[in-house]
Design an enzyme around this catalytic site. Structure first.
Site, PDB file in Angstrom:
ATOM      1  N   LYS A  94     -33.526  31.186  28.593  1.00  0.00           N
ATOM      2  CA  LYS A  94     -32.415  31.990  29.099  1.00  0.00           C
ATOM      3  C   LYS A  94     -31.864  31.294  30.337  1.00  0.00           C
ATOM      4  O   LYS A  94     -32.628  30.988  31.257  1.00  0.00           O
ATOM      5  CB  LYS A  94     -32.897  33.394  29.463  1.00  0.00           C
ATOM      6  N   ASP A 127     -39.330  41.774  19.432  1.00  0.00           N
ATOM      7  CA  ASP A 127     -39.537  41.559  20.873  1.00  0.00           C
ATOM      8  C   ASP A 127     -40.248  42.789  21.430  1.00  0.00           C
ATOM      9  O   ASP A 127     -39.751  43.912  21.301  1.00  0.00           O
ATOM     10  CB  ASP A 127     -38.182  41.362  21.575  1.00  0.00           C
ATOM     11  N   LYS A 130     -36.376  45.464  18.479  1.00  0.00           N
ATOM     12  CA  LYS A 130     -37.017  45.788  19.751  1.00  0.00           C
ATOM     13  C   LYS A 130     -38.075  46.847  19.479  1.00  0.00           C
ATOM     14  O   LYS A 130     -37.743  47.963  19.044  1.00  0.00           O
ATOM     15  CB  LYS A 130     -35.966  46.329  20.720  1.00  0.00           C
ATOM     16  N   ASP A 160     -40.993  34.702  26.735  1.00  0.00           N
ATOM     17  CA  ASP A 160     -39.693  35.061  27.315  1.00  0.00           C
ATOM     18  C   ASP A 160     -39.848  35.363  28.804  1.00  0.00           C
ATOM     19  O   ASP A 160     -39.597  34.501  29.656  1.00  0.00           O
ATOM     20  CB  ASP A 160     -39.075  36.248  26.561  1.00  0.00           C
ATOM     21  N   LYS A 199     -33.413  40.595  15.404  1.00  0.00           N
ATOM     22  CA  LYS A 199     -34.544  40.802  16.320  1.00  0.00           C
ATOM     23  C   LYS A 199     -34.681  42.307  16.490  1.00  0.00           C
ATOM     24  O   LYS A 199     -33.696  42.992  16.791  1.00  0.00           O
ATOM     25  CB  LYS A 199     -34.218  40.099  17.636  1.00  0.00           C
ATOM     26  N   HIS A 237     -29.256  51.214  23.380  1.00  0.00           N
ATOM     27  CA  HIS A 237     -30.042  50.019  23.046  1.00  0.00           C
ATOM     28  C   HIS A 237     -31.458  50.306  23.543  1.00  0.00           C
ATOM     29  O   HIS A 237     -31.717  50.267  24.751  1.00  0.00           O
ATOM     30  CB  HIS A 237     -29.410  48.815  23.751  1.00  0.00           C
ATOM     31  N   GLU A 239     -42.048  38.086  20.181  1.00  0.00           N
ATOM     32  CA  GLU A 239     -41.638  37.636  21.518  1.00  0.00           C
ATOM     33  C   GLU A 239     -42.367  38.442  22.584  1.00  0.00           C
ATOM     34  O   GLU A 239     -42.384  39.677  22.529  1.00  0.00           O
ATOM     35  CB  GLU A 239     -40.118  37.829  21.621  1.00  0.00           C
ATOM     36  N   GLU A 245     -29.576  34.116  20.191  1.00  0.00           N
ATOM     37  CA  GLU A 245     -29.230  35.546  20.130  1.00  0.00           C
ATOM     38  C   GLU A 245     -28.027  35.773  21.064  1.00  0.00           C
ATOM     39  O   GLU A 245     -27.988  36.747  21.810  1.00  0.00           O
ATOM     40  CB  GLU A 245     -30.428  36.403  20.554  1.00  0.00           C
TER      41      GLU A 245
HETATM   42  C1  MUC Z   1     -34.969  40.185  25.797  1.00  0.00           C
HETATM   43  O1  MUC Z   1     -36.003  40.552  26.275  1.00  0.00           O
HETATM   44  O2  MUC Z   1     -34.997  39.198  25.123  1.00  0.00           O
HETATM   45  C2  MUC Z   1     -32.281  40.034  24.305  1.00  0.00           C
HETATM   46  C3  MUC Z   1     -31.732  40.606  23.219  1.00  0.00           C
HETATM   47  C4  MUC Z   1     -31.824  41.982  23.391  1.00  0.00           C
HETATM   48  O3  MUC Z   1     -31.446  42.849  22.635  1.00  0.00           O
HETATM   49  O4  MUC Z   1     -32.426  42.234  24.553  1.00  0.00           O
HETATM   50  C5  MUC Z   1     -32.638  41.040  25.215  1.00  0.00           C
HETATM   51  C6  MUC Z   1     -33.729  40.946  26.139  1.00  0.00           C
HETATM   52 MG    MG Z   2     -37.216  39.097  25.206  1.00  0.00          MG
END
Ligand code: MUC
Ligand code: MG
Length: 382
Positions: free
Chosen positions: A271, A196, A167, A247, A165, A20, A222, A325
């Site tokens: 969160k 994000d 990354k 976040d 989402k 990941h 994000e 999520e």
């Molecule tokens: C985050 O920063 O939001 C949430 C989903 C994901 O894949 O990582 C997280 C962390």
């Molecule tokens: Mg995040």
């Protein structure tokens, strides 16, 4: 009264189904810190404190979470009235500064225990559900555009997820925007794409990034810049059509108020762990609602236990305009619940049993527990 007899901790290391890739770390394993509170009437409550990428995401690590609970929170709570969750929250707050994930794990176990003793789901302790399932996004973060596209198509075809989402923030802004545009083109107009950055950009990169992302059809960005750069977040929020979500900056209601006052986000990623527990998360939600901001249920990539805890709270929220999520257990090679959470029709179902509505599978706890880490008694299946 149900006295708090014992607060126990176990640390689990669970491999992920694939790497990941986040801007600050690549995860191949998730570490979950589980808490079990044993009460004098024989009942128990379970909670979880989990962070992301060791200590690269925030100042807490799995080891600090376990140690804060064992060394400071457990001795403060043992002997107290377990039904007085609010009193326990205040006591923990006086005993420990910061350390929101550790606090959240223990508070979770207290809510779970109270719900079980009363025979009601924790959602009922927060006023009752307004929905019995919630939309669940999936994170595309394999580190490779083609793999991400194949993964997205599979998720859409199998009815698992149709919100994604991505990354980004590890590569150049130009490469990241091209990656997002390719995925958006491949999945089409009906599928929502968000990104994000996990604080990786500076303001100048973020300006290029937000411009490119919104032209590519991405709906939301994000935490593009570091949490402490509130004015930069405000400039980005005001300067572009794409929604900006806060976040990492959000450690509870005090931060939510600051975001509202500074107009430094359109959406709050709420969160539970990062807020410092279910109660403080509910206060973040209330502030977001009062300010007319968008709300989104975020995750710390937790197991089914904390995911169920979050579902209990977010199922009580009227306008969760950006969905959730809450897919954490699906990123793990195996979840730790006796009965897995149900993901179907692009939604995750809210467990309806007492407490968080879930039970641990003792074999999974045994399989994934870190050497030397264990609960004193076998975990109940019931
Ligand atoms: C985050 O920063 O939001 C949430 C989903 C994901 O894949 O990582 C997280 C962390
Ligand atoms: Mg995040």
């Amino acid at each position: 009264m149900s006295k708090i007899d014992k607060v126990e901790v176990v640390v689990l290391d669970i491999p992920t189904i694939r790497g990941h890739v986040l801007s600050m770390a690549t995860m191949r394993m998730q570490t979950a810190v589980l808490v079990r509170v044993l009460f004098s009437d024989g009942s128990e409550g379970l909670g979880e404190g989990t962070t992301i990428g060791g200590i690269s995401y925030c100042p807490e690590s799995p080891e600090s979470i376990a140690s804060v609970i064992e060394t400071y929170i457990a001795p403060a709570l043992e002997g107290r009235d377990g039904d007085r969750v609010n009193e326990a929250i205040q006591l923990i707050a006086r005993t420990v500064k910061g350390n929101f994930i550790a606090k959240s794990a223990v508070e979770g176990a207290l809510w779970d225990g109270l719900g079980k003793r009363l025979g009601v789901p924790v959602s009922q302790l927060f006023g009752g559900v307004v929905r019995s399932s919630l939309p669940a996004a999936w994170t595309l973060a394999s580190g490779n555009s083609d793999t991400d596209i194949a993964e997205a198509h599979e998720m859409i075809e199998t009815g698992r997820h149709n919100i994604f989402k991505l990354k980004i923030g590890k590569r150049s802004v130009r490469d990241d925007v091209a990656h997002v545009a390719r995925i958006k083109n491949a999945v089409g107009d009906d599928v929502s794409i968000r990104v994000d950055i996990n604080q990786a950009w500076n303001l100048q990169e973020a300006r290029w990034g937000l411009k490119g992302l919104q032209d590519a059809g991405c709906e939301l960005v994000e935490q593009p810049v570091e949490a402490r750069y509130v004015r930069d977040m405000a400039e980005l929020t005001a300067g572009y059509e794409i929604a900006v979500m806060a976040d990492e900056v959000l450690n509870g209601p005090e931060d939510a108020l600051r975001v509202v006052a500074a107009r430094s986000a359109d959406v709050l990623a709420v969160k539970v762990a990062q807020s410092g527990g279910l109660k403080r998360a509910s206060e973040v939600i209330a502030i977001g609602e009062a300010a007319g901001l968008g709300l989104y249920a975020g995750t710390m990539l937790e197991t089914g236990l904390s995911t169920a805890a979050a579902l209990q709270l977010f199922s009580t929220v009227d306008k969760l305009s950006w969905g959730t999520e809450l897919f954490g257990p699906l990123l793990l090679v195996e979840d730790i619940l006796a009965e897995p959470l149900i993901y179907e029709d692009y939604q995750v179902k809210v467990p309806s049993g007492p407490g968080f509505g879930v039970a641990l599978d003792p074999d999974k706890i045994e399989k994934f527990r870190r050497d030397g880490s264990k609960f004193t008694r076998a975990v109940n299946r019931a």
